[in-house]
Structure formats: C-alpha cells, structure tokens
Design a protein around this motif. Structure first.
Motif, PDB file in Angstrom:
ATOM      1  N   LYS A  11      -3.870  23.827  73.876  1.00 20.93           N
ATOM      2  CA  LYS A  11      -4.140  23.349  75.230  1.00 20.93           C
ATOM      3  C   LYS A  11      -3.030  22.395  75.689  1.00 20.93           C
ATOM      4  CE  LYS A  11      -9.152  23.836  74.641  1.00 20.93           C
ATOM      5  NZ  LYS A  11     -10.460  23.118  74.683  1.00 20.93           N
ATOM      6  N   TYR A  51     -13.506  30.259  81.296  1.00 24.89           N
ATOM      7  CA  TYR A  51     -14.602  29.288  81.142  1.00 24.89           C
ATOM      8  C   TYR A  51     -15.785  29.594  82.061  1.00 24.89           C
ATOM      9  CZ  TYR A  51     -11.788  26.288  78.077  1.00 24.89           C
ATOM     10  OH  TYR A  51     -11.072  25.783  77.019  1.00 24.89           O
ATOM     11  N   LEU A  54     -19.186  28.097  81.561  1.00 22.70           N
ATOM     12  CA  LEU A  54     -19.318  26.633  81.696  1.00 22.70           C
ATOM     13  C   LEU A  54     -19.278  26.186  83.159  1.00 22.70           C
ATOM     14  CD1 LEU A  54     -16.930  25.560  78.777  1.00 22.70           C
ATOM     15  CD2 LEU A  54     -19.425  25.759  78.729  1.00 22.70           C
ATOM     16  N   PHE A  59     -18.769  18.673  83.523  1.00 17.38           N
ATOM     17  CA  PHE A  59     -17.369  18.432  83.156  1.00 17.38           C
ATOM     18  C   PHE A  59     -16.435  19.559  83.576  1.00 17.38           C
ATOM     19  CE2 PHE A  59     -19.521  20.309  79.424  1.00 17.38           C
ATOM     20  CZ  PHE A  59     -18.736  21.428  79.199  1.00 17.38           C
ATOM     21  N   LEU A  63     -12.379  19.856  83.364  1.00 13.90           N
ATOM     22  CA  LEU A  63     -11.859  20.799  82.365  1.00 13.90           C
ATOM     23  C   LEU A  63     -10.781  21.693  82.975  1.00 13.90           C
ATOM     24  CD1 LEU A  63     -12.051  22.272  79.567  1.00 13.90           C
ATOM     25  CD2 LEU A  63     -13.927  23.616  80.550  1.00 13.90           C
ATOM     26  N   ARG A  87     -12.574  29.312  63.881  1.00 12.72           N
ATOM     27  CA  ARG A  87     -13.488  28.276  64.401  1.00 12.72           C
ATOM     28  C   ARG A  87     -13.658  27.168  63.362  1.00 12.72           C
ATOM     29  NH1 ARG A  87     -15.007  27.877  69.785  1.00 12.72           N
ATOM     30  NH2 ARG A  87     -16.912  26.840  69.099  1.00 12.72           N
ATOM     31  N   THR A  93     -16.443  21.249  68.471  1.00 11.49           N
ATOM     32  CA  THR A  93     -16.016  21.057  69.864  1.00 11.49           C
ATOM     33  C   THR A  93     -15.800  19.575  70.180  1.00 11.49           C
ATOM     34  OG1 THR A  93     -17.254  23.017  70.547  1.00 11.49           O
ATOM     35  CG2 THR A  93     -16.684  21.417  72.272  1.00 11.49           C
ATOM     36  N   ARG A 104      -8.977  19.787  65.141  1.00 12.87           N
ATOM     37  CA  ARG A 104      -9.518  18.728  66.011  1.00 12.87           C
ATOM     38  C   ARG A 104      -9.797  17.454  65.225  1.00 12.87           C
ATOM     39  NH1 ARG A 104     -13.464  22.923  69.296  1.00 12.87           N
ATOM     40  NH2 ARG A 104     -11.961  23.551  70.897  1.00 12.87           N
ATOM     41  N   VAL A 111     -13.765  14.889  73.070  1.00 12.29           N
ATOM     42  CA  VAL A 111     -14.064  16.281  73.438  1.00 12.29           C
ATOM     43  C   VAL A 111     -13.210  16.786  74.608  1.00 12.29           C
ATOM     44  CG1 VAL A 111     -15.987  15.630  74.965  1.00 12.29           C
ATOM     45  CG2 VAL A 111     -15.955  17.912  73.923  1.00 12.29           C
ATOM     46  N   SER A 112     -12.839  15.886  75.505  1.00  6.95           N
ATOM     47  CA  SER A 112     -12.115  16.291  76.710  1.00  6.95           C
ATOM     48  C   SER A 112     -10.638  16.583  76.458  1.00  6.95           C
ATOM     49  CB  SER A 112     -12.231  15.194  77.774  1.00  6.95           C
ATOM     50  OG  SER A 112     -11.568  14.030  77.321  1.00  6.95           O
ATOM     51  N   ASN A 114      -9.257  18.205  73.247  1.00  6.82           N
ATOM     52  CA  ASN A 114      -9.447  18.638  71.864  1.00  6.82           C
ATOM     53  C   ASN A 114      -8.416  19.648  71.360  1.00  6.82           C
ATOM     54  OD1 ASN A 114     -10.441  20.874  73.155  1.00  6.82           O
ATOM     55  ND2 ASN A 114     -12.553  20.628  72.456  1.00  6.82           N
ATOM     56  N   HIS A 117      -8.000  25.851  71.542  1.00  9.71           N
ATOM     57  CA  HIS A 117      -9.114  26.762  71.808  1.00  9.71           C
ATOM     58  C   HIS A 117      -9.122  27.862  70.767  1.00  9.71           C
ATOM     59  CE1 HIS A 117     -11.801  29.592  73.851  1.00  9.71           C
ATOM     60  NE2 HIS A 117     -10.930  30.516  73.494  1.00  9.71           N
TER      61      HIS A 117
HETATM   62  P1  DAT Z   1     -15.201  25.173  72.273  1.00 10.73           P
HETATM   63  O1  DAT Z   1     -13.862  24.882  72.878  1.00 10.73           O
HETATM   64  O2  DAT Z   1     -15.373  24.483  70.940  1.00 10.73           O
HETATM   65  O3  DAT Z   1     -15.517  26.635  72.216  1.00 10.73           O
HETATM   66  P2  DAT Z   1     -17.053  25.042  74.526  1.00 10.73           P
HETATM   67  O4  DAT Z   1     -16.794  26.494  74.709  1.00 10.73           O
HETATM   68  O5  DAT Z   1     -18.476  24.583  74.446  1.00 10.73           O
HETATM   69  O6  DAT Z   1     -16.315  24.497  73.201  1.00 10.73           O
HETATM   70  O7  DAT Z   1     -16.365  24.203  75.687  1.00 10.73           O
HETATM   71  C1  DAT Z   1     -15.083  24.553  76.102  1.00 10.73           C
HETATM   72  C2  DAT Z   1     -14.286  23.298  76.326  1.00 10.73           C
HETATM   73  O8  DAT Z   1     -14.883  22.513  77.358  1.00 10.73           O
HETATM   74  C3  DAT Z   1     -14.209  22.364  75.128  1.00 10.73           C
HETATM   75  O9  DAT Z   1     -13.229  22.754  74.182  1.00 10.73           O
HETATM   76  C4  DAT Z   1     -13.863  21.069  75.783  1.00 10.73           C
HETATM   77  C5  DAT Z   1     -14.650  21.135  77.101  1.00 10.73           C
HETATM   78  N1  DAT Z   1     -15.931  20.445  76.940  1.00 10.73           N
HETATM   79  C6  DAT Z   1     -17.022  20.915  76.293  1.00 10.73           C
HETATM   80  N2  DAT Z   1     -18.013  20.011  76.324  1.00 10.73           N
HETATM   81  C7  DAT Z   1     -17.538  18.944  77.002  1.00 10.73           C
HETATM   82  C8  DAT Z   1     -18.064  17.672  77.364  1.00 10.73           C
HETATM   83  N3  DAT Z   1     -19.297  17.315  77.060  1.00 10.73           N
HETATM   84  N4  DAT Z   1     -17.245  16.827  78.065  1.00 10.73           N
HETATM   85  C9  DAT Z   1     -15.989  17.174  78.387  1.00 10.73           C
HETATM   86  N5  DAT Z   1     -15.436  18.369  78.072  1.00 10.73           N
HETATM   87  C10 DAT Z   1     -16.187  19.216  77.400  1.00 10.73           C
END
Ligand code: DAT
Ligand code: MG
Length: 151
Positions: A11, A51, A54, A59, A63, A87, A93, A104, A111-112, A114, A117
């Motif tokens: 990222k 995404y 999401l 967030f 993101l 993974r 995450t 990570r 988390v913001s 990390n 991907h």
């Molecule tokens: P991953 O990247 O582990 O697959 P995800 O698919 O749940 O996780 O989320 C995608 C991305 O979104 C994650 O890498 C970082 C961001 N993200 C997830 N949860 C978050 C949160 N609570 N606050 C801020 N960013 C977040």
C-alpha cells in the motif's frame, strides 16, 4: 494445488516507507513464485471495486483517500495454499493485534496504515487478480528449483 494464486499489494504507506523490498523478500524466501508485478497510482474506480464490500464502513472514505495518496505495488504470487499462507504472513488486519514476525506485526502500528494487502479467499483472489492485472501481464514460467519446494 500448487498453481493457486493471490493478489498482494504494498500500500502507499509501504511504498513511501521503502518496504517494497522487504515484502517481496518474504514471499520469495518462503518459496512462492512471482507471476506478476507493477507499480501504479490506483484510481478511485479500481479501489471502489477492490473495497466494494467495505463501502458502507465509516472508515471507507479515509481508506480510499489513503489508497489513492501514492503509488502501490501490486503483485501476483503463486504456490501451494498461497492465499491462506499469505494471510498468515501478512498478519491481523488490526496492526495492534498482528503478531511479531508477520509483515503488519513487524512494520505497522495502526489498522489505517497496515502496509500491505493480501486476498482473503481463493475466489476473492481470482476477482482481485482480474481487477488489477490483464492476463497478458501475468507470466507463466518454470521455477528451476521446484524439486526443493514441492514433493
Ligand atoms: P484486510 O486488509 O486484512 O483484508 P479488511 O478487508 O477487513 O482487512 O479491510 C481492508 C482495509 O481497510 C484494511 O487493510 C485497513 C482498512 N480498515 C479495516 N478496518 C479498519 C478500521 N476499523 N479503521 C480504519 N481502517 C480500517
Ligand atoms: Mg480484505
């Protein structure tokens, strides 16, 4: 099978922090085969697809802003169980929960930001690879050392 593939992306924070080499190194030395790689500045369109699940999270706008803030390095890695294993290599995450020894867990705090991907299922991996790469950008090649990686 040993031809399973996954999408891994460094990222923008990882690129800015010059962690691209560290990420590649971990997948190489584990024994996976690199079959596609490119540096690109992702636009909102590709990230909205990537995404999609999401889109209603609080967030989400931040993101997308972060993911478009600079270049990412997208890669396709191939090998036995690569989706699941990558993974595990990437870690939780939430960086605060990610175990030391994971990407990570070694390189990030929050988390913001990390760093990396990795696709979370074989089905998602196929979707994400098709989203980020043209089939002509993926290279089929024979690893000369597969007898040392597989039975
Ligand atoms: P991953 O990247 O582990 O697959 P995800 O698919 O749940 O996780 O989320 C995608 C991305 O979104 C994650 O890498 C970082 C961001 N993200 C997830 N949860 C978050 C949160 N609570 N606050 C801020 N960013 C977040
Ligand atoms: Mg995910």
């Amino acid at each position: 099978g040993i031809q399973e593939r996954t999408l891994v992306a460094v990222k923008p924070d990882g690129v800015q922090r010059r962690l691209v080499g560290d990420v590649i190194k971990r997948f190489e030395r584990r024994g996976f085969k690199l079959v596609g790689m490119k540096l690109l500045q992702a636009n909102e369109g590709i990230l909205a697809e990537h995404y999609h699940e999401l889109r209603r999270k609080p967030f989400y706008p931040a993101l997308i802003h972060y993911m478009t803030s600079g270049p990412v390095v997208a890669m396709v890695w191939e090998g036995y169980n690569v989706v699941r294993t990558s993974r595990a290599m990437v870690g939780d995450t939430d960086s605060a929960e990610a175990k030391p020894g994971t990407i990570r867990g070694d390189f990030s705090i929050h988390v913001s930001r990390n760093v990396v991907h990795a696709s979370d299922s074989v089905e998602m991996a196929q979707r994400e690879i098709n989203l980020w790469f043209h089939s002509s950008e993926l290279v089929d090649w024979d690893c000369c050392d597969y007898s040392n990686t597989y039975q």
